[in-house]
Design an enzyme around this catalytic site. Sequence first.
Site, short mmCIF file in Angstrom:
data_model
loop_
_atom_site.label_atom_id
_atom_site.label_comp_id
_atom_site.label_asym_id
_atom_site.label_seq_id
_atom_site.Cartn_x
_atom_site.Cartn_y
_atom_site.Cartn_z
N GLY A 12 0.95 -1.16 0.02
CA GLY A 12 -0.05 0.01 -0.04
C GLY A 12 0.80 1.14 0.14
O GLY A 12 0.42 2.30 0.49
N GLY A 15 -0.49 4.77 -1.35
CA GLY A 15 -1.57 5.50 -0.47
C GLY A 15 -1.14 6.62 0.20
O GLY A 15 0.11 7.27 0.09
N GLN A 16 -2.04 7.27 0.98
CA GLN A 16 -1.74 8.55 1.45
C GLN A 16 -0.65 8.29 2.59
O GLN A 16 0.10 9.28 2.62
CB GLN A 16 -3.07 8.97 2.43
CG GLN A 16 -2.84 10.44 2.94
CD GLN A 16 -4.11 10.88 4.17
OE1 GLN A 16 -4.80 9.57 4.54
NE2 GLN A 16 -4.07 11.63 4.43
N LEU A 17 -0.86 7.44 3.31
CA LEU A 17 0.17 7.21 4.35
C LEU A 17 1.53 6.43 3.67
O LEU A 17 2.69 6.93 4.09
CB LEU A 17 -0.20 6.02 5.54
CG LEU A 17 0.69 5.83 6.55
CD1 LEU A 17 1.17 7.00 7.41
CD2 LEU A 17 -0.05 4.71 7.36
N ASP A 38 2.17 -2.07 -4.51
CA ASP A 38 0.75 -1.51 -4.45
C ASP A 38 0.23 -2.00 -5.85
O ASP A 38 1.00 -2.73 -6.71
CB ASP A 38 0.88 0.05 -4.69
CG ASP A 38 -0.44 0.82 -3.83
OD1 ASP A 38 -1.45 0.28 -4.06
OD2 ASP A 38 -0.32 1.50 -2.98
N TYR A 147 -15.35 -1.05 7.94
CA TYR A 147 -14.00 -0.57 8.08
C TYR A 147 -13.68 -0.89 9.52
O TYR A 147 -12.58 -1.17 9.78
CB TYR A 147 -13.89 0.76 7.68
CG TYR A 147 -12.38 1.42 7.77
CD1 TYR A 147 -11.27 1.13 7.14
CD2 TYR A 147 -12.40 2.31 8.79
CE1 TYR A 147 -10.07 1.75 7.56
CE2 TYR A 147 -11.22 3.00 9.10
CZ TYR A 147 -9.84 2.71 8.42
OH TYR A 147 -8.57 3.17 8.43
N LYS A 151 -11.04 -3.59 11.42
CA LYS A 151 -9.92 -3.14 12.14
C LYS A 151 -9.99 -3.20 13.73
O LYS A 151 -9.07 -3.89 14.19
CB LYS A 151 -9.94 -1.49 12.35
CG LYS A 151 -9.42 -0.84 11.10
CD LYS A 151 -8.01 -0.96 10.56
CE LYS A 151 -7.73 -0.51 9.34
NZ LYS A 151 -6.37 -0.94 8.97
N1 SER Z 1 -9.33 8.38 8.33
C1 SER Z 1 -10.00 7.26 8.37
C2 SER Z 1 -11.41 7.27 8.01
O1 SER Z 1 -11.80 8.20 8.02
C3 SER Z 1 -10.36 6.86 9.68
O2 SER Z 1 -9.28 5.92 10.33
O3 SER Z 1 -12.09 6.10 7.34
#
Ligand code: SER
Length: 324
Positions: A12, A15-17, A38, A147, A151
């Site tokens: 990944g 991605g943003q991170l 990715d 999501y 998690k």
């Molecule tokens: N930034 C994430 C989201 O908004 C939360 O971990 O889905």
Amino acid sequence: MANTPDTILVIGACGQLGSELTLALRDIYGGANVVASDVTPPRHADLRDSGPFEHVDVLDTKVLGELASKYKFKQIYHLAAVLSATGEKNPKFAWRLNMEGLFNVLDLALEQQVERVYWPSSIAVFGPGTPRHNTPQQTIMDPNTVYGISKQAGERWCEYYFQKHGLDVRSLRYPGLIGYKALPGGGTTDYAVDIYHKAIEGKTFECFLSEDTHLPMMYMPDALKATLDLMHAPAENIKVRDSYNLSAMSFSPEEITASIRKHIPDFDIVYKPDARQKIAASWPQTIDDSAAQQDWGWKPAYDLDAMTADMLHNLKKLKAEQAV
Ligand code: SER
């Protein structure tokens, strides 16, 4: 650091991170030792040119196995996930990618004797029954997005692999992450990235959350520091083996607007809350991260105004470069 630096896989990485964490890891371990991977190739030259890239779908165990045999990874950062808002559009796929992807990485780490794994969790593990202020490390967790459910389940599995198999897997419950280098993809906190882009472009920002919706947030340099500090801490300091609460700041759309107006006084915002409002309303406003402070010395550097000044400065610079 040891004479032979660890070989690291980032899943990944675009991605943003990932696009920022990969560069930070390459600074520490050397570009050639950090393999970015990715399902889409890197868009920016800094990521593309600074080290190897491999096309990897985390659901494809064959490719993962071949890659691990080729590079002999010592560490894996598994960042690929479907975020909260996007996950609601295709819950079954979000569940599959988020859970099966995690299992594939945990099992690969065991098989290939990977020494350390990083996997991000989120404030989305909390839900309507969770105390909303100063949310404790251990508390009621009743996430209501796919999501968040993935998690929460993932956190239990990380702890399980640590307890049963001794796998050194570490995790942070990130607040909403804000950075200028890459756009986020499909999260509920992402308005706080988009708003800076609209402000720089001189546009009115249409906000999908109501003006007084407070959420925990963090500027990207703090998120990178937290991740690297956690991963570099001695194993015996890591007392939390599901995922650490992590905190930096908390603000509402109204407050980030006021912060931007200190630099761009005529910046305008309108509020049109949509389905994401309900997700935001189920999450905490502030987080108690005293375990992270005690165990590995966590301390953020950026508050809202410091972040705003840095975001606007860097976004202006980027837009000017793109215009050339
Ligand atoms: N930034 C994430 C989201 O908004 C939360 O971990 O889905």
